[in-house]
Design a protein around this motif. Structure first.
Motif: not given
Length: 286
Positions: A192, A194-198, A201, A257, A259
């Motif tokens: 995960n 490039t989705e920068h998981p917290t 999570q 990922g 922004s």
């Protein structure tokens, strides 16, 4: 997500398995092929270099490791490899194979996720002798292109089991459930990234509290979970920069990922001590 990494088909020494072994008098590539592998390049497969006698240096992801007698270094798919220009060694083995080969083995080898962040392993004299014997057996099997792959896999399993045991022997505490959870955290981050998981999570995925996750990751990596994820993102950025896989900082930030390219630039400097431009300039000068 299970990934299949590409092993150059023409390099394989078995008709059914993606695997190659090299020693001082066996398995060397033709000069036209070997020259390009002396340059830094992104690995598409797993690679091992074992020094039985002698010494050399090996580079991985921009770090240079000194190798001596009874030491082994391993590299993973996607890492940037810097092969030594020469091996000042009397006895050594190089081994490469990809995930297609690994998937046919009877178990998993947690060291291949490098949870302790140590890619060099030193072996006792007794273990080094066993490793050498296994490498010799593998070399004999790979000398014949149509050797039954099950014979090769049986010895490869023994080799990886020896390495896995030695890798974790540096940790005074038994691996057990703690290491299993930490490896699971690493896998979650990789899948995960490039989705920068917290952190919430990640903790939920591992069925841990955020406090317990913090303690676990800090124990094994020396970093907080957030720092771990940030360092892994910047490592990926460095690999792409090294391999020339970007045309602008903005594009690189978006690919990873982020922004906000400005935030990415600040984080890159915080982790590496250099701006993206300075890092790339240093690469160009080498």
């Amino acid at each position: 997500m299970h990934k299949i990494y590409s092993f150059p088909q023409q390099f394989s020494q078995n008709s059914q398995l993606p695997i190659r072994i090299v020693s001082p008098d066996f398995g060397h590539l033709a000069l036209k092929d070997s020259d390009k592998y002396k340059l830094p390049h992104r690995l598409p497969y797993y690679f091992f270099l074992f020094i039985q006698q002698g010494a050399t240096q090996y580079g991985v992801d921009g770090e240079t490791l000194a190798l001596g007698q009874h030491e082994l270094v391993f590299s993973l798919p996607h890492q940037i490899q810097h092969m030594p220009l020469s091996l000042q060694a009397n006895e050594y083995y190089k081994l490469g194979f990809d995930d297609q080969c690994l998937a046919r083995l009877p178990k998993q080898y947690p060291f291949l996720l490098n949870p302790l962040n140590q890619q060099k392993i030193r072996f006792s004299a007794a273990t080094a002798r066993r490793l050498q014997a296994i490498f010799e057996l593998l070399q004999g099997l790979l000398a014949v292109l149509d050797t039954d792959p099950e014979l090769i896999l049986a010895h490869l399993n023994s080799l990886l089991t020896e390495i896995n045991t030695a890798y974790f022997s540096v940790d005074a505490k038994p691996a057990g459930q703690q290491m299993t959870k930490y490896v699971a955290f690493q896998v979650f981050v990789e899948n995960n990234l490039t989705e920068h998981p917290t952190i919430r999570q990640a903790a939920h995925e591992l069925a841990l509290s955020t406090d317990r996750l913090y303690q676990l990751v800090k124990h094994y990596s020396g970093l907080s979970p957030k720092e771990f994820i940030n360092h892994r993102l910047i490592l990926e950025a460095k690999r792409r920069l090294y391999y020339g896989e970007r045309s602008s900082v903005k594009e690189l930030a978006f690919e990873l990922g982020f922004s906000d390219p400005s935030y990415f630039s600040r984080l890159f400097k915080k982790v590496t001590g250099k701006t993206v431009a300075a890092f790339f300039q240093d690469l160009s000068a080498t």
